[in-house]
Design a protein around this motif. Structure first.
Motif, PDB file in Angstrom:
ATOM      1  N   GLY A 100     -14.187   4.471  16.384  1.00 41.18           N
ATOM      2  CA  GLY A 100     -14.249   5.823  16.649  1.00 41.18           C
ATOM      3  C   GLY A 100     -13.231   6.624  15.949  1.00 41.18           C
ATOM      4  N   VAL A 101     -13.496   7.673  15.392  1.00 38.27           N
ATOM      5  CA  VAL A 101     -12.254   8.236  14.782  1.00 38.27           C
ATOM      6  C   VAL A 101     -12.392   9.748  15.119  1.00 38.27           C
ATOM      7  N   PHE A 102     -11.424   9.914  16.312  1.00 35.36           N
ATOM      8  CA  PHE A 102     -11.575  10.911  17.286  1.00 35.36           C
ATOM      9  C   PHE A 102     -10.263  11.603  17.049  1.00 35.36           C
ATOM     10  N   ASN A 103      -9.423  11.389  16.231  1.00 35.74           N
ATOM     11  CA  ASN A 103      -8.213  12.324  16.190  1.00 35.74           C
ATOM     12  C   ASN A 103      -8.386  13.373  15.111  1.00 35.74           C
ATOM     13  N   HIS A 104      -9.420  13.146  14.099  1.00 36.61           N
ATOM     14  CA  HIS A 104      -9.633  14.124  12.945  1.00 36.61           C
ATOM     15  C   HIS A 104     -11.047  14.003  12.651  1.00 36.61           C
ATOM     16  N   VAL A 105     -11.654  14.941  12.142  1.00 37.72           N
ATOM     17  CA  VAL A 105     -13.075  15.167  11.530  1.00 37.72           C
ATOM     18  C   VAL A 105     -12.963  15.558  10.139  1.00 37.72           C
ATOM     19  N   ASP A 168     -20.363  -2.691  22.734  1.00 38.08           N
ATOM     20  CA  ASP A 168     -19.374  -3.337  23.763  1.00 38.08           C
ATOM     21  C   ASP A 168     -18.170  -2.655  23.840  1.00 38.08           C
ATOM     22  N   GLY A 169     -17.850  -2.139  22.987  1.00 37.83           N
ATOM     23  CA  GLY A 169     -16.449  -1.417  22.992  1.00 37.83           C
ATOM     24  C   GLY A 169     -16.149  -0.535  21.727  1.00 37.83           C
ATOM     25  N   TRP A 170     -14.863   0.015  21.757  1.00 38.81           N
ATOM     26  CA  TRP A 170     -14.474   0.795  20.724  1.00 38.81           C
ATOM     27  C   TRP A 170     -13.250   0.484  20.175  1.00 38.81           C
ATOM     28  N   ARG A 171     -12.895   0.617  18.924  1.00 34.75           N
ATOM     29  CA  ARG A 171     -11.599   0.400  18.422  1.00 34.75           C
ATOM     30  C   ARG A 171     -11.290   2.302  18.105  1.00 34.75           C
ATOM     31  N   LEU A 172      -9.970   2.639  18.496  1.00 36.00           N
ATOM     32  CA  LEU A 172      -9.921   4.100  18.561  1.00 36.00           C
ATOM     33  C   LEU A 172      -9.053   4.248  17.460  1.00 36.00           C
ATOM     34  N   ASP A 173      -9.498   4.903  16.145  1.00 33.35           N
ATOM     35  CA  ASP A 173      -8.489   5.242  15.261  1.00 33.35           C
ATOM     36  C   ASP A 173      -7.533   6.020  15.450  1.00 33.35           C
ATOM     37  N   ALA A 175      -4.941   5.920  17.149  1.00 32.42           N
ATOM     38  CA  ALA A 175      -4.681   6.268  18.469  1.00 32.42           C
ATOM     39  C   ALA A 175      -3.450   6.726  18.894  1.00 32.42           C
ATOM     40  N   TYR A 176      -2.414   6.438  17.974  1.00 31.96           N
ATOM     41  CA  TYR A 176      -1.155   6.778  18.082  1.00 31.96           C
ATOM     42  C   TYR A 176      -0.925   8.132  18.078  1.00 31.96           C
ATOM     43  N   ALA A 177      -1.624   8.998  17.374  1.00 32.17           N
ATOM     44  CA  ALA A 177      -1.701  10.441  16.755  1.00 32.17           C
ATOM     45  C   ALA A 177      -2.206  11.442  17.935  1.00 32.17           C
ATOM     46  N   VAL A 178      -2.915  10.645  19.038  1.00 30.35           N
ATOM     47  CA  VAL A 178      -3.484  11.496  19.886  1.00 30.35           C
ATOM     48  C   VAL A 178      -2.910  11.409  21.300  1.00 30.35           C
ATOM     49  N   PRO A 179      -2.432  12.493  21.884  1.00 35.67           N
ATOM     50  CA  PRO A 179      -1.825  12.615  23.371  1.00 35.67           C
ATOM     51  C   PRO A 179      -2.439  11.568  24.167  1.00 35.67           C
TER      52      PRO A 179
END
Length: 424
Positions: A100-105, A168-173, A175-179
């Motif tokens: 999951g790439v949720f820091n940026h688009v 079954d789950g997510w790797r969150l790309d 993640a260190y850059a997101v509050p």
């Protein structure tokens, strides 16, 4: 034990794996995800039971510039093709992890495209920062405004959408850059609906345990251990590894880290190590210490590839794969078989996921340690020298279960550049 405690992941970067074009074109869609489906039996043959997929959503180029989190990248196929992969994996008992790439688009992400066209008049203006900042200098990656509640709503909905469809789950790309507060909002909502989902954040450095506590993640990527393994082997300095294992044990008191020797962002281990004989030592360490391990597709064949800091610099570490595993160079060769042997050993000792390590002998080139959980215990002996090494262990009737060494009651003689694992 929850299901993640039994997970051993095979990590695939799909766009590279199927030989997709560098950029999206108007060419007709091909059902290329079927090639990944055809490798599920290989994953199982290694002893893995999880498929960790890199980006599969519609993007502009490399997958991390997402433009639609609900649509499959047309270079991979369509929604039916992805659902077929999920369903076939499930039938074989293989868990699925999405990236999951949720820091940026990407700039073609419709809400951003609307902002670019309408400015402050766009209803999505607050989804992005006032300065429309980008991620780490990448002009095509626009950072989301994680203080905007609608962004948390959107991310939660995307993650739930695919969990409902069987992942079954997510790797969150990144993640260190997101509050952390943003992640906690999202993870709390997801836990209420999907309590068994496994959430792992990509974190490079920092206070891993504190971040897990604040975000609600189950795990984070253990880059400290990754670096210590190859660096200690290259420098013939086991002191660095012993220090990293002490820190690793501290993490295990709070959570189970996600461990690895390679991934889609780093130089392949076979290219990173100065001495190819130590590929085995690295794998022994990965599969005998605590953690949820992953194998980056191709590493089991000792693929080489150097990451370069330039456009296209990831191509060598994200190659196309053949349609069949037995067409792959390295298939059936010793390092491939060693993966099967050591993953099999870990399967027979499932408690290793939470095992702590104790250093018994430590020199620059010789290292022995025991790993244990409750009453369970194994011993590991490693030698980087070109001469035999004698290492010490707690007194027991040690019986070799892998590798080569001569064990006595409280010591072992390890051959040059050798290793072994024993049970009491």
């Amino acid at each position: 034990m929850r299901w993640p405690d039994h997970a051993i992941w095979w990590h695939v970067y799909p766009l590279g794996f199927v030989g997709a074009e560098r950029e999206v074109t108007s060419a007709p869609r091909e059902a290329r995800l079927g090639r990944v489906t055809d490798w599920l039996d290989h994953l199982l043959g290694l002893g893995c039971n999880g498929l960790a997929l890199g980006p599969v959503f519609a993007s502009e180029t490399h997958g991390y510039d997402t433009v639609d989190h609900y649509r499959v990248d047309p270079r991979l196929g369509g929604e039916d093709d992805l659902q077929r992969l999920i369903d076939e994996a499930s039938q074989k008992g293989v868990r699925i992890l999405f990236d999951g790439v949720f820091n940026h688009v990407g700039r073609s992400f419709p809400p951003f495209a609307d902002v670019a066209a309408r400015g402050d008049a766009s209803p999505y203006r607050t989804w992005f920062h006032p300065d429309l900042r980008t991620f780490e200098g990448h002009d095509r990656l626009v950072t989301l405004n994680h203080a905007e509640p609608a962004v948390a709503d959107y991310v939660t909905d995307v993650m739930a959408h695919w969990l409902e469809r069987g992942i079954d789950g997510w790797r969150l790309d990144a993640a260190y850059a997101v509050p952390s507060e943003f992640w906690r909002t999202v993870t709390d909502r997801l836990r209420a609906r999907f309590p068994e989902a496994w959430l792992v954040g990509e974190v490079i450095h920092g206070d891993y345990a504190r971040l897990v506590e604040r975000t609600g993640f189950d795990s984070v990527t253990q880059y400290e251990l990754w670096k210590a393994i190859w660096s200690a082997l290259n420098d013939r300095n086991f002191y660095e590894l012993a220090h990293a294992l002490d820190r690793h044990d501290g993490m295990l008191d709070t959570f189970v880290p996600q461990t690895f020797l390679g991934n889609h962002d780093v130089t392949r281990l076979a290219s990173r190590l100065d001495d190819e004989r130590f590929l085995a030592h690295a794998l022994v360490i990965l599969l005998t210490v605590g953690g949820v391990p992953s194998i980056y597709a191709g590493d089991e064949f000792a693929f080489q590839g150097v990451k370069e800091e330039r456009e296209g610099g990831d191509d060598a570490i994200r190659p196309e794969f053949p349609e069949r595993p037995d067409e792959t160079a390295g298939h059936g060769e010793p390092y491939h078989r060693l993966h099967q042997e050591l993953i099999g050993l870990r399967r027979r000792h499932a408690w290793l996921v939470r095992a702590h390590s104790t250093t018994e002998t430590l020199t620059n080139t010789a290292f022995s340690y025991t790993v244990g959980y409750g009453e369970e215990r194994l011993a590991v002996v490693l030698n980087l020298d070109d001469e035999p090494a004698q290492v010490y262990l707690p007194a027991a009737h040690w019986t070799p279960v892998a590798g080569q060494a001569v064990f006595t009651g409280d010591s072992a003689t390890v051959p040059p550049s050798g290793w072994a694992i024993a049970r009491p």
